[in-house]
Write an enzyme that holds these catalytic residues in place. Structure first.
Site, short mmCIF file in Angstrom:
data_model
loop_
_atom_site.label_atom_id
_atom_site.label_comp_id
_atom_site.label_asym_id
_atom_site.label_seq_id
_atom_site.Cartn_x
_atom_site.Cartn_y
_atom_site.Cartn_z
N ALA A 239 47.84 19.01 16.19
CA ALA A 239 47.32 19.26 14.85
C ALA A 239 48.39 19.99 14.05
CB ALA A 239 46.05 20.10 14.91
N CYS A 240 48.62 19.49 12.85
CA CYS A 240 49.66 20.08 12.00
C CYS A 240 49.20 20.06 10.55
CB CYS A 240 50.96 19.29 12.16
SG CYS A 240 50.84 17.60 11.54
N ALA A 241 50.09 20.39 9.68
CA ALA A 241 49.78 20.40 8.25
C ALA A 241 49.89 19.00 7.65
CB ALA A 241 50.70 21.36 7.52
N THR B 248 45.19 19.45 10.41
CA THR B 248 44.26 20.50 10.82
C THR B 248 42.88 20.29 10.19
OG1 THR B 248 45.10 21.94 9.06
CG2 THR B 248 46.03 22.25 11.28
#
Length: 107
Positions: free
Chosen positions: A9-11, A41
């Site tokens: 999960a990232c931006a 996210t």
């Protein structure tokens, strides 16, 4: 069907997609059949409640590491191990090291 499912999960950056590809290559080298994917996210809640796409482990990108406590509460409730990806491994795109970290959480 894959042995395990690993979610990053990232931006929503492109670098995490590149890391996913490196992790997939590392898994092939190890002879593992893992489903590895990246999501924003904002998609964490949906993935954790998904009946058919629930991950076995969740790794947070270091750029969103500030969300660790919030996300860990959710993953703990779902019974899923979670950790923030090592910043150096992320920056160097060391898919093998990040895969090792995910596997350690699965044990």
């Amino acid at each position: 069907m894959s042995e395990k499912t690993i979610m990053l999960a990232c931006a929503a950056g492109m670098s995490t997609s590149l890391l996913v590809e490196r992790m997939k290559q590392a898994a092939i080298t190890k002879g593992k059949d893992y489903e590895i994917f990246a999501k924003s996210t904002a998609d964490i809640d949906a993935q954790l409640s998904s009946a058919d796409a629930k991950p076995d482990v969740l790794l947070l990108g270091p750029q969103v590491g500030y969300m660790k406590a919030e996300v860990k509460a959710k993953t703990d409730a779902a019974g899923i191990p979670m950790e923030v990806i090592n910043m150096t491994d992320y920056g160097m795109m060391r898919g093998d090291k990040v895969l090792d970290a995910a596997e350690a959480l699965l044990k």
